[in-house]
Design an enzyme around this catalytic site. Structure first.
Site, PDB file in Angstrom:
ATOM      1  N   HIS A   1      11.549  17.075  -6.395  1.00  0.00           N
ATOM      2  CA  HIS A   1      12.127  15.719  -6.509  1.00  0.00           C
ATOM      3  C   HIS A   1      13.039  15.532  -5.297  1.00  0.00           C
ATOM      4  CE1 HIS A   1      13.424  12.126  -8.403  1.00  0.00           C
ATOM      5  NE2 HIS A   1      14.064  12.581  -9.465  1.00  0.00           N
TER       6      HIS A   1
ATOM      7  N   ASP B   1      11.105  11.703   1.583  1.00  0.00           N
ATOM      8  CA  ASP B   1      11.858  12.887   2.010  1.00  0.00           C
ATOM      9  C   ASP B   1      11.348  13.499   3.311  1.00  0.00           C
ATOM     10  OD1 ASP B   1      13.706  12.973  -0.111  1.00  0.00           O
ATOM     11  OD2 ASP B   1      12.147  13.727  -1.444  1.00  0.00           O
TER      12      ASP B   1
ATOM     13  N   HIS C   1       2.953  12.125  -3.729  1.00  0.00           N
ATOM     14  CA  HIS C   1       3.804  11.387  -4.662  1.00  0.00           C
ATOM     15  C   HIS C   1       3.001  11.096  -5.917  1.00  0.00           C
ATOM     16  CE1 HIS C   1       6.599   8.443  -6.253  1.00  0.00           C
ATOM     17  NE2 HIS C   1       7.477   8.976  -5.429  1.00  0.00           N
TER      18      HIS C   1
HETATM   19  N1  CMC Z   1       1.174  19.902  -0.378  1.00  0.00           N
HETATM   20  C1  CMC Z   1      -0.012  20.433  -0.672  1.00  0.00           C
HETATM   21  N2  CMC Z   1      -0.764  20.103  -1.741  1.00  0.00           N
HETATM   22  C2  CMC Z   1      -0.219  19.181  -2.578  1.00  0.00           C
HETATM   23  C3  CMC Z   1       1.021  18.573  -2.328  1.00  0.00           C
HETATM   24  C4  CMC Z   1       1.728  18.968  -1.182  1.00  0.00           C
HETATM   25  N3  CMC Z   1       2.905  18.434  -0.902  1.00  0.00           N
HETATM   26  N4  CMC Z   1       1.289  17.685  -3.313  1.00  0.00           N
HETATM   27  C5  CMC Z   1       0.255  17.736  -4.149  1.00  0.00           C
HETATM   28  N5  CMC Z   1      -0.671  18.632  -3.712  1.00  0.00           N
HETATM   29  C6  CMC Z   1      -1.989  18.919  -4.304  1.00  0.00           C
HETATM   30  C7  CMC Z   1      -1.850  19.732  -5.585  1.00  0.00           C
HETATM   31  O1  CMC Z   1      -1.918  21.115  -5.316  1.00  0.00           O
HETATM   32  C8  CMC Z   1      -3.024  19.219  -6.373  1.00  0.00           C
HETATM   33  O2  CMC Z   1      -4.186  19.814  -5.854  1.00  0.00           O
HETATM   34  P1  CMC Z   1      -5.425  20.212  -6.842  1.00  0.00           P
HETATM   35  O3  CMC Z   1      -5.955  18.887  -7.320  1.00  0.00           O
HETATM   36  O4  CMC Z   1      -6.377  20.969  -5.981  1.00  0.00           O
HETATM   37  O5  CMC Z   1      -4.830  21.041  -7.942  1.00  0.00           O
HETATM   38  C9  CMC Z   1      -3.094  17.736  -6.024  1.00  0.00           C
HETATM   39  O6  CMC Z   1      -2.522  17.657  -4.708  1.00  0.00           O
HETATM   40  C10 CMC Z   1      -2.339  16.820  -6.972  1.00  0.00           C
HETATM   41  O7  CMC Z   1      -0.993  17.297  -7.059  1.00  0.00           O
HETATM   42  P2  CMC Z   1      -0.098  17.238  -8.346  1.00  0.00           P
HETATM   43  O8  CMC Z   1       0.893  18.340  -8.307  1.00  0.00           O
HETATM   44  O9  CMC Z   1      -0.967  17.121  -9.565  1.00  0.00           O
HETATM   45  O10 CMC Z   1       0.597  15.838  -8.136  1.00  0.00           O
HETATM   46  P3  CMC Z   1       1.881  15.321  -8.907  1.00  0.00           P
HETATM   47  O11 CMC Z   1       1.759  13.857  -9.002  1.00  0.00           O
HETATM   48  O12 CMC Z   1       2.089  16.064 -10.164  1.00  0.00           O
HETATM   49  O13 CMC Z   1       3.073  15.754  -7.926  1.00  0.00           O
HETATM   50  C11 CMC Z   1       4.690  15.751  -6.227  1.00  0.00           C
HETATM   51  C12 CMC Z   1       3.753  14.897  -7.075  1.00  0.00           C
HETATM   52  C13 CMC Z   1       5.606  14.848  -5.427  1.00  0.00           C
HETATM   53  C14 CMC Z   1       5.553  16.618  -7.143  1.00  0.00           C
HETATM   54  C15 CMC Z   1       3.855  16.655  -5.279  1.00  0.00           C
HETATM   55  O14 CMC Z   1       3.066  15.855  -4.424  1.00  0.00           O
HETATM   56  C16 CMC Z   1       4.708  17.622  -4.480  1.00  0.00           C
HETATM   57  O15 CMC Z   1       5.025  18.719  -4.967  1.00  0.00           O
HETATM   58  N6  CMC Z   1       5.115  17.252  -3.219  1.00  0.00           N
HETATM   59  C17 CMC Z   1       5.989  18.091  -2.426  1.00  0.00           C
HETATM   60  C18 CMC Z   1       7.432  17.900  -2.867  1.00  0.00           C
HETATM   61  C19 CMC Z   1       7.981  16.570  -2.437  1.00  0.00           C
HETATM   62  O16 CMC Z   1       7.854  16.169  -1.293  1.00  0.00           O
HETATM   63  N7  CMC Z   1       8.675  15.884  -3.365  1.00  0.00           N
HETATM   64  C20 CMC Z   1       9.333  14.613  -3.096  1.00  0.00           C
HETATM   65  C21 CMC Z   1       8.692  13.494  -3.819  1.00  0.00           C
HETATM   66  S1  CMC Z   1       9.253  11.885  -3.267  1.00  0.00           S
HETATM   67  C22 CMC Z   1      10.940  11.776  -3.637  1.00  0.00           C
HETATM   68  C23 CMC Z   1      11.341  12.075  -5.036  1.00  0.00           C
HETATM   69  O17 CMC Z   1      10.615  11.893  -5.999  1.00  0.00           O
HETATM   70  O18 CMC Z   1      12.461  12.524  -5.199  1.00  0.00           O
END
Ligand code: CMC
Length: 447
Positions: free
Chosen positions: A285, A382, A326
């Protein structure tokens, strides 16, 4: 098809075109058919409860881990269309607000639903500046932390401690009392945040100066030494204010969900904000801005970018490209676009951050790589914000604190909306129990 068991159709479920806004469902366990009203593009999870296999059946529930497709409230504060990359506060596009407003104007908008006129704005600014000082005993609470305490840990604990200084805050149903705590929280967050930073570098706390604007005052409390004059650069002040606007609210994210969840138990707003900030602290987050900087430093040079991308892809979710992806935005994050543009203006004043080139290269490769394209992973808020914070001279550990300061107005707007919503009750999700059934106790000597 079985008999129509529970018809809930009324005039509200018939649309202007004569089609019914309703969903017909057949429960094949019983053969019964139900009609569920559709309102605002949703069905009520509680309407599923009538679907039972017999009198002892609890009734059907929906199962939605991590709330991927469940709305837990109605809201009139922030609108996001993740596919189109749209973000609006109270109907105003984020880029228009970032271009034309100050953070305090936007905080007022979030809280009151309308942009303030001149008189309302002056009054609001007066209320906020009046409350910027913190109690001297609260300062002592902060003194008790170790020299290397993480600023987010200090912020969370100090905000929670504030509930003991303002016991009237427990009266969450009194709108006047609520207003006062809202002003206090928005006013004191920068002071506590600046003190947390000063504590970590062993510098004396710099008291707020109410002649300055919100962002000027924050930069001054961070960087002024008692021995020297300090006038923050106007471009940097404006950049910080715009960053505050971009971070002010983001509808039902993890931190806001925590704020509403805690607040639904009628907990005081200080304890609830401490809880929301704890959620924000997490690296998935708001903690991601700190992680992005660490990641860029770890990569070290443009030539290492392809190897890093390869590691992320092979890690399959274990290692992530921080600042990418996201839950809602599947096209682009409109905040990231504005921040990227602003980074250039900031670097003209501060000099170019060499990590920017690594970030740009990461973005360039990721945006054409099948792994990221297929998963619709784009830079989020971010990804570039940390580079600006670093250019402003803010240490990496304090980045998430800079997210928490402006998000406080969003948390409080959402908290207030929740308290005034007659449909809301204490938040209490259901579970699907998959553990042991009742079994006989075994004394220790026989286990
Ligand atoms: N790098 C590499 N792979 C990723 C990333 C990433 N940053 N984000 C998602 N994926 C992959 C994930 O492994 C999954 O792959 P598969 O379908 O093969 O299993 C797919 O993309 C979908 O990911 P998810 O985890 O199901 O997506 P989510 O909606 O649950 O998570 C997220 C969203 C923001 C937590 C995630 O994209 C992430 O961890 N990003 C990195 C951390 C980040 O930058 N967070 C800030 C978010 S914006 C500001 C805020 O909210 O505070």
């Amino acid at each position: 098809m079985g008999t129509l068991e529970a018809t809930k159709t009324d005039e509200k479920t018939t649309s202007a075109t004569g089609t019914r806004d309703a969903l017909t469902v057949t429960d094949h366990r019983t053969g019964k058919t139900y009609e569920l009203p559709i309102k605002n593009g949703t069905i009520r999870a509680m309407d599923l409860r009538q679907m039972k296999t017999g009198p002892d059946d609890f009734g059907l529930m929906s199962y939605d881990p991590a709330f991927l497709n469940t709305a837990s409230c109605t809201s009139r504060i922030t609108y996001i269309d993740g596919d189109k990359g749209i973000l609006r506060y109270r109907g105003y596009p984020i880029d228009v607000l970032a271009e034309n407003c100050t953070y305090l104007e936007v905080a007022y908008l979030l809280l009151h639903g309308e942009l303030p006129n001149k008189q309302e704005f002056e009054q609001f600014t007066r209320e906020i500046t009046y409350h910027t000082m913190i109690h001297e005993s609260l300062k002592k609470v902060m003194d008790a932390f170790n020299y290397d305490a993480h600023p987010m840990g200090m912020l969370i604990s100090t905000v929670a401690a504030m509930s003991t200084f303002y016991p009237e805050a427990h009266n969450v149903h009194d709108a006047k009392v609520r207003q006062k705590q809202i002003h206090r929280l928005i006013a004191k967050m920068p002071t506590i945040s600046a003190f947390a930073y000063r504590h970590s570098v062993g510098m004396p706390y710099m008291y707020p100066n109410n002649a300055l604007t919100y962002s000027e005052n924050f930069l001054t409390m961070l960087f002024r030494t008692p021995a020297e004059k300090y006038v923050p650069n106007p471009t940097l002040v404006r950049a910080l204010d715009v960053l505050f606007i971009l971070h002010a609210d983001h509808e039902q994210n993890c931190g806001t969900h925590a704020m509403r969840g805690i607040g639904s138990a009628h907990t005081d707003p200080y304890s609830a904000v401490a809880g929301a900030a704890s959620a924000l602290y997490g690296p998935l987050h708001g903690g991601a801005n700190e992680e992005v900087l660490k990641m860029l430093q770890e990569i070290g040079s443009i030539s290492n970018v392809p190897a890093f991308i390869k590691e992320v892809k092979e890690g399959r979710g274990e290692k992530r490209l921080m600042g990418f992806g996201h839950r809602v935005y599947k096209n682009f994050d409109p905040r990231a676009k504005i921040i990227k543009r602003m980074a250039e203006e900031v670097f003209e004043v501060t000099g170019r951050n060499p990590l920017l080139d690594i970030a740009l290269e990461l973005e360039r490769i990721a945006l054409q790589d099948e792994y990221f394209v297929k998963r619709k992973l784009y830079p989020n808020v971010d990804f570039y914000s940390g580079l600006i914070y670093e250019a402003l001279g803010i240490p990496t550990k304090a980045f998430t604190v800079l997210f928490a300061i402006p998000r406080t107005s969003g948390w409080l707007a959402q908290w207030q909306e929740m308290l005034e919503d007659p449909e809301q009750k204490i938040a209490r999700p259901r579970q699907v129990y998959l553990g042991q059934g009742e079994r006989a106790f075994v004394p220790m000597e026989r286990r």
